[in-house]
Design a protein around this motif. Structure first.
Motif, PDB file in Angstrom:
ATOM      1  N   HIS A 275       0.504  -1.757  -0.488  1.00 53.97           N
ATOM      2  CA  HIS A 275       0.277   0.375   0.092  1.00 53.97           C
ATOM      3  C   HIS A 275       0.565   1.402  -0.089  1.00 53.97           C
ATOM      4  N   LEU A 276       1.860   1.109  -0.691  1.00 55.86           N
ATOM      5  CA  LEU A 276       2.804   2.448  -0.324  1.00 55.86           C
ATOM      6  C   LEU A 276       2.106   3.372  -0.876  1.00 55.86           C
ATOM      7  N   ASP A 277       2.152   3.534  -2.355  1.00 54.30           N
ATOM      8  CA  ASP A 277       1.364   4.163  -2.850  1.00 54.30           C
ATOM      9  C   ASP A 277       0.431   4.833  -2.693  1.00 54.30           C
ATOM     10  N   LYS A 278      -0.601   5.096  -1.729  1.00 55.64           N
ATOM     11  CA  LYS A 278      -1.246   4.787  -0.516  1.00 55.64           C
ATOM     12  C   LYS A 278      -1.660   5.740   0.503  1.00 55.64           C
ATOM     13  N   LEU A 279       0.241   5.870   0.377  1.00 56.91           N
ATOM     14  CA  LEU A 279       1.031   7.036   1.803  1.00 56.91           C
ATOM     15  C   LEU A 279       1.319   7.936   1.449  1.00 56.91           C
ATOM     16  N   ALA A 280       1.005   8.878   2.582  1.00 57.91           N
ATOM     17  CA  ALA A 280       2.189  10.219   2.004  1.00 57.91           C
ATOM     18  C   ALA A 280       3.222  10.299   3.339  1.00 57.91           C
ATOM     19  N   SER A 281       4.314  10.330   2.745  1.00 56.67           N
ATOM     20  CA  SER A 281       5.479  10.410   3.906  1.00 56.67           C
ATOM     21  C   SER A 281       5.609  11.614   5.082  1.00 56.67           C
ATOM     22  N   MET A 282       6.145  11.337   6.331  1.00 57.82           N
ATOM     23  CA  MET A 282       5.997  11.836   7.380  1.00 57.82           C
ATOM     24  C   MET A 282       7.119  13.646   6.479  1.00 57.82           C
ATOM     25  N   PRO A 283       6.206  14.896   6.722  1.00 56.08           N
ATOM     26  CA  PRO A 283       7.316  16.663   6.258  1.00 56.08           C
ATOM     27  C   PRO A 283       8.356  16.591   6.714  1.00 56.08           C
TER      28      PRO A 283
ATOM     29  N   ASN B  69      -2.345   9.522   1.250  1.00 58.59           N
ATOM     30  CA  ASN B  69      -1.970  10.345   0.581  1.00 58.59           C
ATOM     31  C   ASN B  69      -2.182  11.917  -0.503  1.00 58.59           C
ATOM     32  N   ASN B  70      -3.811  10.957  -0.103  1.00 55.19           N
ATOM     33  CA  ASN B  70      -5.303  11.826  -0.743  1.00 55.19           C
ATOM     34  C   ASN B  70      -5.544  12.678   0.408  1.00 55.19           C
ATOM     35  N   SER B  71      -5.771  12.186   1.618  1.00 51.76           N
ATOM     36  CA  SER B  71      -5.571  13.573   3.188  1.00 51.76           C
ATOM     37  C   SER B  71      -5.291  14.833   2.117  1.00 51.76           C
ATOM     38  N   LYS B  72      -6.717  15.623   2.500  1.00 56.07           N
ATOM     39  CA  LYS B  72      -6.161  18.041   2.511  1.00 56.07           C
ATOM     40  C   LYS B  72      -5.698  17.952   3.662  1.00 56.07           C
ATOM     41  N   ASN B  73      -4.948  17.115   4.584  1.00 55.64           N
ATOM     42  CA  ASN B  73      -4.756  17.675   6.067  1.00 55.64           C
ATOM     43  C   ASN B  73      -3.469  16.933   6.526  1.00 55.64           C
ATOM     44  N   GLN B  74      -2.321  16.519   5.325  1.00 49.84           N
ATOM     45  CA  GLN B  74      -1.644  15.289   5.653  1.00 49.84           C
ATOM     46  C   GLN B  74      -0.857  16.124   6.565  1.00 49.84           C
TER      47      GLN B  74
END
Length: 437
Positions: A107-115, A333-338
């Motif tokens: 599921h890596l393509d569905k995730l946002a990494s830590m800023p 990664n599709n969260s608007k509040n990452q």
């Protein structure tokens, strides 16, 4: 007087300009503050824990950030993964979601990494146990925050050990074989009346495949290649004495021999009750399981006299190997509040919050500093120790791989196929999955 009047008019104009500019800046600042304080809802999807477990922690976060509200939803295991996948594909779903540590490749393509700026990979490595770093950090990018890390330990019935005059639980696999043999009782018809250990099959043993993984890793099996594109657990290796052997095959044979009636260590078979039930019924002396099983046993058999010991190791090994099974929170990664979602996770991952969470749930911690305190807890001591030496391996589709490995174990245990053929078949099937990642 004219010059003085001229200078006065210029001064008034400059003052007006500066005053106007000042008020303009103040308005912009107020506007930015107002935007920052607009209400934001963070949606969290999870498993296992009720909302009340997280409420004290999330309420503390809200005190610091009054504009943030949380919508927490708990799922059943059976529905969870597909619900997340479907929701994210539809552009909906959670901002934060709980992920099994083996799911990251899938599921890596569905995730946002830590800023950047919240925590470096080095800080993460210093803070959390090694297995968490290995599982949730890729190319110095952080993808998850676990609050606890569980490991496979050995549950043993003290009364059955006492009756067999065994003073201590086995520390290595040779002692384990000896104890399993001594604890097993077989009647004149060849039926197992009391099993020494729940090991050897797959379908009636909880986490059977994890036990095999533990044996493979301890025996020096390379599970995948460096690029994690091919599995290698049927490959040969060279022993210290220069002799060639296949560590994965040896582990499989060792495991399934406990279900082979022709072996002296025969102690289990597919007709036995499910291992957790058998342990509570006191018809088996040893089983392998995770920390959460402790509460289950106490709930069903409060007077049972049992202990928890570390998983046996290979005799003479200079390094300890244990097997991990745990979950970590990630950001979609599709969260608007990452940015906010990651701020929430780094807050939850603080020492005091991990400590509060693990005290409530009675689970071994993910943070090294909290584990250090849990070493004094009789219920968590073993799991706290093992979290530091825990291992896992890269699996492109853990569910399908587990099914393949369980099928391999059953075929060997039932005598339907030789161990080497079964191992090679499993490798070929898993390789198909790996090649499609």
């Amino acid at each position: 007087m004219k010059n003085k009047s001229k200078f006065f008019r210029i001064g008034v104009i400059l003052f007006a300009i500066l005053l106007f500019a000042g008020f303009g800046c103040k308005d912009d600042s107020q506007k930015q503050d107002a935007e920052q304080l607009e209400p934001v809802e963070i949606v969290i999807w999870s498993l296992w824990d009720e909302k009340e477990v997280y409420d004290p922690l999330l309420n503390e976060y809200t005190k610091l950030n009054p504009n943030i509200r949380f919508d927490y939803k708990k799922f059943t295991f059976e529905e969870y993964e597909q619900a997340v996948v479907n929701a994210l594909a539809a552009g909906k779903g959670p901002d934060i979601w709980l992920m099994h540590h083996t799911w990251l490749p899938k599921h890596l393509d569905k995730l946002a990494s830590m800023p950047e700026g919240k925590m470096s990979a080095f800080e993460y490595s210093d803070t959390f146990v090694d297995v968490a770093y290995n599982d949730f950090v890729i190319d110095n990018q952080i993808y998850g925050i676990p609050l606890s890390v569980d490991t496979l330990a050995m549950y043993y019935n003290k009364d059955l050990f006492n009756s067999a005059a065994i003073t201590n639980p086995p520390a290595n696999w040779q002692e384990f074989k000896d104890d399993a043999r001594a604890l097993t009782k077989i009647n004149e018809y060849g039926d197992i009346q009391q099993a020494g250990a729940a090991i050897g099959t797959a379908r009636n043993i909880n986490r059977a495949v994890d036990i095999l993984y533990l044996l493979m890793i301890q025996n020096g099996t390379e599970m995948t290649d460096e690029n994690n594109t091919n599995v290698l657990f049927n490959q040969s290796a060279t022993a210290a004495d220069g002799e060639e052997y296949i560590p994965g095959l040896d582990a499989l044979i060792f495991y399934t021999d406990f279900a082979n009636p022709k072996k002296t260590i025969y102690t289990w078979n597919p007709t036995m009750h499910y291992n957790t039930d058998a342990f509570i019924e006191e018809s088996v002396a040893i089983m392998f399981n995770y920390s959460y099983q402790n509460e289950v046993i106490r709930g069903k058999a409060p007077r049972m006299n049992y202990g928890i010991a570390p998983a046996p190791q290979i005799e003479g090994s200079s390094k300890r190997y244990d097997f991990a099974n745990y979950w970590g929170f990630t950001v979609a990664n599709n969260s608007k509040n990452q940015e906010i979602a990651w701020d929430v996770l780094t807050f939850l991952g603080k020492q005091e919050n991990v400590k509060a969470y693990t005290e409530t749930t009675k689970r071994p911690a993910s943070r090294r500093d909290v584990l250090n305190e849990q070493l004094q807890d009789p219920d968590l001591k073993v799991f706290a120790e093992q979290a530091l030496s825990a291992q896992s391996w890269h699996q492109v589709d853990p569910g399908q791989i587990e099914a393949i490995m369980a099928d391999m174990i059953e075929k060997v245990a039932l005598g339907e196929i030789e161990a080497e053929e079964a191992l090679n078949d499993a490798v070929n099937r898993v390789d198909v999955l790996m090649s499609n990642q």
